[in-house]
Design an enzyme around this catalytic site. Structure first.
Site, PDB file in Angstrom:
ATOM      1  N   CYS A 255     -14.385  21.515 -64.009  1.00 20.88           N
ATOM      2  CA  CYS A 255     -14.832  21.014 -62.820  1.00 20.88           C
ATOM      3  C   CYS A 255     -15.881  21.940 -62.132  1.00 20.88           C
ATOM      4  CB  CYS A 255     -13.788  20.911 -61.981  1.00 20.88           C
ATOM      5  SG  CYS A 255     -13.971  20.057 -60.103  1.00 20.88           S
ATOM      6  N   HIS A 349     -10.647  16.569 -65.093  1.00 23.65           N
ATOM      7  CA  HIS A 349      -9.283  17.476 -65.067  1.00 23.65           C
ATOM      8  C   HIS A 349      -8.399  17.323 -66.421  1.00 23.65           C
ATOM      9  CE1 HIS A 349     -10.033  19.539 -61.017  1.00 23.65           C
ATOM     10  NE2 HIS A 349     -10.733  18.506 -61.053  1.00 23.65           N
ATOM     11  N   GLU A 351      -6.267  18.755 -67.265  1.00 21.36           N
ATOM     12  CA  GLU A 351      -4.926  19.672 -66.760  1.00 21.36           C
ATOM     13  C   GLU A 351      -4.161  18.934 -65.820  1.00 21.36           C
ATOM     14  OE1 GLU A 351      -7.147  20.617 -63.292  1.00 21.36           O
ATOM     15  OE2 GLU A 351      -7.538  20.145 -65.365  1.00 21.36           O
TER      16      GLU A 351
END
Length: 376
Positions: A255, A349, A351
């Site tokens: 990001c 993302h 994660e």
């Protein structure tokens, strides 16, 4: 449910009326919308939403309440919260408090009963803009003056406001296979957790970390996290990254870390009209041809050519991932003259604790890169 009236005023004068939700008072920020149907707790506690007022496009919010296991940080970071139809009673075996109570406890001013579909369409057509929510002001014109006097997101450096002040270590789970220095620009809890699950010992460093701080960890790789603010207003971390790249330290960025990687390689960045926010964005990994459904939260993007490599002082840079909705750059790769991968980053993302988990393989790709660099 609250019977206190609230108003929402955008900087172009568009006004919505509703009821207070969460804390009462007044708040300002950049109005953005999130298209996720689930994962509101992770959204609220994501430091990347610092100084933003989040409009939820899903009509029902708060159904599963709030718990102490899912937060991505130690607090709620959004400046304000806008929902259409909040849950009257949360229903989930893990729920420990209602969303309304959590917002109130942390002083987050929100508004409910708003036509979020109309508000979202307005932001799509006019772009993200400043906004104010108030339960104490009844005159929209008076609130509008304060909205227009509030700060803008463009040109603002915010990572220092959300980063850890002290370095800390997340130990590897099981056998330790590598050490990574992770610069916290607004890092989410799940990021070092996913690395540690792969045997990586993660040293999380403040946003003010120097190259000496990074090298003191003796890292096998460097990581830059997600975070808020304008990448063009951030210079020290770009210089740190350029120094690390010149030392051939393998790099992975997510990001904000993707945007800073782009700037370190010589590309520009720009503000998107209304950004990408939600957990349902299609992205193609051009290195494999695979299309992933991914989680996003970004209002800025890298300005890099979609086709062909770009020569940089550190190697050949290419766009590795692209958003299938609008062709926005979603990932970068850096390779040496022989075509070997040296560093990479993604705008979305992998994660995302709330899912989807299509892109979790990128942490394996980072570990593979570290192992390859050790053998070289």
């Amino acid at each position: 449910m609250s019977t206190t009236e609230a108003i929402l005023v955008l900087e172009d004068g568009r006004t919505f009326r509703g009821a207070a939700y969460g804390a009462e008072g007044e708040t300002f920020g950049e109005a953005v919308f999130s298209t996720g149907m689930t994962g509101y707790q992770e959204t609220l506690t994501d430091p990347s939403y610092h100084r933003q007022v989040v409009v939820m496009t899903a009509p029902h919010v708060g159904n599963t309440g709030m718990n102490d296991e899912d937060p991505e940080s130690s607090r709620i970071w959004v400046s304000g919260y806008v929902v259409r139809d909040p849950a009257r009673v949360p229903s989930n075996w893990r729920s420990q408090r209602s969303l309304d109570d959590a917002l109130r406890e942390q002083g987050v001013v929100g508004i409910s009963g708003v036509d979020t579909r109309a508000l979202t369409r307005h932001l799509r057509e006019r772009g993200a803009m400043r906004v104010g929510i108030s339960t104490t002001e009844t005159d929209p014109e008076a609130l509008l003056e304060r909205v227009r006097a509030s700060g803008e997101m463009a040109g603002t450096e915010l990572s220092g406001e959300v980063s850890t002040t002290e370095a800390y270590v997340v130990p590897a789970v099981g056998e330790k296979v590598a050490t990574v220095a992770a610069v916290d620009l607004g890092i989410k809890t799940n990021t070092p957790r996913m690395m540690s699950e792969r045997g990586i010992e993660v040293h999380v460093l403040p946003a003010t970390a120097s190259i000496e701080d990074v090298l003191a960890v003796d890292p096998d790789g460097l990581f830059f996290s997600n975070g808020p603010g304008d990448p063009a207003a951030t210079t020290s971390q770009v210089e740190l990254l350029q120094d690390a790249l010149s030392r051939e330290v393998p790099y992975f960025g997510i990001c904000f870390g993707n945007q800073l990687f782009g700037r370190a390689l010589g590309f520009g960045t720009y503000k998107l009209k209304y950004g990408h926010r939600g957990i349902n964005q299609p992205v193609m990994d051009r290195t494999t041809g695979k299309v992933e459904v991914t989680a996003h939260n970004h209002g800025f993007a890298v300005d890099a050519p979609l086709e062909g490599p770009t020569s940089t002082p550190y190697g050949e840079a290419t766009v590795s991932h692209v958003c299938l909705n609008d062709d926005v750059v979603e990932g970068l790769e850096l390779r040496d003259a022989d075509g070997n991968l040296k560093s990479f980053s993604v705008q979305y993302h992998p994660e995302a604790a709330a899912g989807p988990h299509d892109a979790a393989y990128l942490f394996d790709r980072f570990l593979d890169l570290i192992h390859q660099n050790k053998k070289a």
